[in-house]
Design an enzyme around this catalytic site. Structure first.
Site, short mmCIF file in Angstrom:
data_model
loop_
_atom_site.label_atom_id
_atom_site.label_comp_id
_atom_site.label_asym_id
_atom_site.label_seq_id
_atom_site.Cartn_x
_atom_site.Cartn_y
_atom_site.Cartn_z
N ILE A 166 23.99 19.17 -77.01
CA ILE A 166 22.59 19.45 -77.32
C ILE A 166 22.51 20.95 -77.64
CG2 ILE A 166 20.21 19.45 -76.50
CD1 ILE A 166 21.07 17.26 -74.47
N TYR A 167 22.16 21.27 -78.88
CA TYR A 167 22.05 22.65 -79.33
C TYR A 167 20.60 23.12 -79.19
CZ TYR A 167 26.75 22.49 -81.18
OH TYR A 167 28.11 22.39 -81.30
N PHE A 168 20.46 24.40 -78.85
CA PHE A 168 19.14 24.98 -78.65
C PHE A 168 18.91 26.15 -79.59
CE2 PHE A 168 20.14 22.80 -74.78
CZ PHE A 168 18.94 22.22 -74.42
N ALA B 285 17.41 21.93 -80.83
CA ALA B 285 17.55 21.97 -82.29
C ALA B 285 18.15 20.67 -82.83
CB ALA B 285 18.41 23.16 -82.70
#
Length: 175
Positions: free
Chosen positions: A36-38, A102
């Site tokens: 999970i990209y932020f 993101a």
């Protein structure tokens, strides 16, 4: 730690597994990874070429920060990683302080070891097959020699084109 990493598109996993076996690489583990990209509320990671993610694997959960790339040929950059107990709690903390999710990237990854290289065959949901070769260095070590060795190994495996400096997240964004 400095991570020297080069990624290339490959034709097939089976063909590459045979080539890896032929050069003496050893299959080490297989795992599913969900990243999970932020996005930061302060810095546009797309512009600065940084990444912050929470990775969940079969057995572990990590927070990873990846700094900006430091050369034009590979994905060489500073990487800081730490184990955590809960991806959900980390996500909650990030969101509470203004970070937003993101994108999520899911992949099945087959790892191989060869000398001091970590090699992975990556089956990323939504993308063609890829292979990554990386070496981890201590801060201050000369990454250019490690980078040259990675490209030499790619050539030994019959790969001389299809190299990619963008992340899987960025590749998925282009689709």
């Amino acid at each position: 730690m400095i991570e020297v990493e080069v990624k290339a598109k490959i034709n097939s996993f089976k063909e590459m597994e045979e080539r890896l076996e032929k050069v003496g690489a050893t299959k080490s583990k297989h795992e599913f990874q969900e990243d999970i990209y932020f996005q930061s509320p302060i810095v546009d990671f797309a512009k600065t070429d940084e990444a912050l993610r929470v990775r969940t694997t079969n057995n572990d959960i990590f927070i990873t920060y990846k700094g900006p790339k430091i050369d034009q040929q590979s994905k060489t950059r500073k990487e800081v990683e730490m184990s955590i107990e809960s991806a959900e709690k980390a996500k909650d903390i990030f969101e509470e302080i203004g970070f937003r999710e993101a994108r999520t990237v899911r992949k099945n990854r087959q790892y191989y070891t060869f000398e001091n290289f970590e090699i992975s065959l990556d089956d990323v949901e939504g993308l063609s097959p890829y292979m990554e070769i990386e070496i981890a260095l201590d801060d201050g070590e000369d990454y250019s020699k490690a980078q040259d060795k990675i490209f030499e190994l790619f050539e030994k495996l019959g790969i001389t084109e299809g190299f990619e400096r963008t992340s899987y997240m960025e590749l998925l964004e282009k689709i």
